[in-house]
Design a protein around this motif. Structure first.
Motif, short mmCIF file in Angstrom:
data_model
loop_
_atom_site.label_atom_id
_atom_site.label_comp_id
_atom_site.label_asym_id
_atom_site.label_seq_id
_atom_site.Cartn_x
_atom_site.Cartn_y
_atom_site.Cartn_z
N ALA A 191 -7.82 -1.09 -28.25
CA ALA A 191 -6.51 -1.68 -26.68
C ALA A 191 -7.68 -3.18 -26.00
N LYS A 192 -8.79 -3.21 -26.59
CA LYS A 192 -8.64 -3.99 -26.66
C LYS A 192 -7.72 -6.00 -27.05
N GLU A 193 -7.43 -5.68 -27.15
CA GLU A 193 -6.78 -6.42 -28.13
C GLU A 193 -5.04 -6.29 -27.35
N ILE A 194 -4.84 -5.74 -26.55
CA ILE A 194 -3.43 -5.53 -25.48
C ILE A 194 -3.89 -5.16 -24.06
N GLY A 195 -5.36 -5.59 -23.85
CA GLY A 195 -5.71 -5.28 -22.83
C GLY A 195 -5.08 -4.13 -21.79
N VAL A 196 -5.61 -3.27 -22.37
CA VAL A 196 -5.41 -2.08 -21.57
C VAL A 196 -6.93 -1.24 -21.81
N GLY A 197 -6.79 -0.07 -20.65
CA GLY A 197 -8.16 0.04 -20.70
C GLY A 197 -8.11 1.33 -21.14
N GLU A 198 -9.38 1.79 -22.13
CA GLU A 198 -9.31 2.77 -22.69
C GLU A 198 -8.94 4.80 -21.27
N ASP A 199 -9.57 4.26 -20.46
CA ASP A 199 -8.38 5.10 -20.01
C ASP A 199 -7.41 5.50 -19.31
N ILE A 200 -6.35 5.02 -19.49
CA ILE A 200 -5.30 4.86 -19.21
C ILE A 200 -4.92 5.29 -21.07
N LEU A 201 -5.39 4.24 -22.02
CA LEU A 201 -4.54 5.12 -23.46
C LEU A 201 -4.50 6.64 -23.39
N ILE A 202 -5.71 7.05 -22.65
CA ILE A 202 -5.82 7.97 -22.48
C ILE A 202 -5.13 9.22 -22.55
N GLU A 203 -4.82 8.95 -21.34
CA GLU A 203 -4.33 9.60 -20.03
C GLU A 203 -2.78 9.53 -20.53
N ALA A 204 -2.08 8.13 -21.20
CA ALA A 204 -1.06 7.82 -21.63
C ALA A 204 -0.65 9.25 -22.89
N LEU A 205 -1.47 9.08 -23.85
CA LEU A 205 -1.59 10.09 -25.46
C LEU A 205 -1.54 11.86 -24.24
N GLY A 206 -2.09 11.78 -23.35
CA GLY A 206 -2.00 12.85 -23.34
C GLY A 206 -0.53 13.39 -22.36
N MET A 207 -0.10 12.26 -21.53
CA MET A 207 1.54 12.77 -20.81
C MET A 207 2.16 12.80 -21.46
N ALA A 208 2.03 12.07 -23.21
CA ALA A 208 3.71 10.97 -24.06
C ALA A 208 4.47 12.58 -24.21
N LYS A 209 3.27 14.25 -24.27
CA LYS A 209 4.69 15.06 -24.31
C LYS A 209 5.94 15.43 -23.12
N ASN A 210 6.01 14.24 -22.34
CA ASN A 210 5.88 14.79 -20.93
C ASN A 210 7.83 13.61 -20.51
N VAL A 211 7.58 13.09 -21.25
CA VAL A 211 8.00 11.62 -21.41
C VAL A 211 9.44 11.84 -21.61
N ARG A 212 10.12 12.56 -22.36
CA ARG A 212 11.51 13.25 -22.71
C ARG A 212 11.12 14.33 -22.89
N ASP A 213 12.37 14.87 -22.78
CA ASP A 213 12.88 16.36 -22.39
C ASP A 213 13.72 16.79 -24.11
N ARG A 214 12.55 16.44 -24.87
CA ARG A 214 13.05 17.17 -26.10
C ARG A 214 11.81 17.42 -27.18
N TYR A 215 12.10 17.23 -28.63
CA TYR A 215 11.02 18.07 -29.14
C TYR A 215 10.04 17.05 -29.50
N THR A 216 8.03 17.41 -29.31
CA THR A 216 7.50 16.51 -30.01
C THR A 216 6.89 16.88 -30.82
N ILE A 217 5.99 17.05 -31.50
CA ILE A 217 4.57 17.57 -32.21
C ILE A 217 4.13 17.25 -31.83
N LEU A 218 4.24 16.54 -30.39
CA LEU A 218 2.32 16.14 -29.44
C LEU A 218 2.55 17.56 -28.92
N SER A 219 3.80 18.19 -28.06
CA SER A 219 3.62 19.81 -27.83
C SER A 219 2.73 20.80 -28.62
N GLU A 220 3.09 20.68 -29.82
CA GLU A 220 2.37 21.12 -31.05
C GLU A 220 0.41 21.43 -30.62
#
Length: 79
Positions: free
Chosen positions: A32-61
């Motif tokens: 995160a530090k090397e790309i200049g993105v805060g930890e909270d943003i990455l945590i939120e992004a991972l939690g929301m990633a399964k909702n980005v596309r309307d298709r199956y993802t292992i994250l939904s499990e």
């Protein structure tokens, strides 16, 4: 944790660390530090990633709570 990719008859298994090491060799950012993105943003992004596309993802499990997302990102040395 490992990744698996199949190409026809050929199958390749590798650990996530192998990808990170290649990225480091190429001078690419790996956390995160090397790309200049805060930890909270990455945590939120991972939690929301399964909702980005309307298709199956292992994250939904998985029940990706905020704490679980933080744990995953820390294990992968991203945060």
């Amino acid at each position: 944790m490992y990744l698996h990719q199949s190409h026809g008859r050929e199958s390749i298994d590798f650990e996530w660390e192998d990808i990170r090491d290649i990225m480091l060799e190429l001078g690419l950012p790996t956390n995160a530090k090397e790309i200049g993105v805060g930890e909270d943003i990455l945590i939120e992004a991972l939690g929301m990633a399964k909702n980005v596309r309307d298709r199956y993802t292992i994250l939904s499990e998985y029940n990706l709570t905020r704490d679980r997302c933080r744990e995953i990102l820390e294990k992968l040395e991203i945060i």
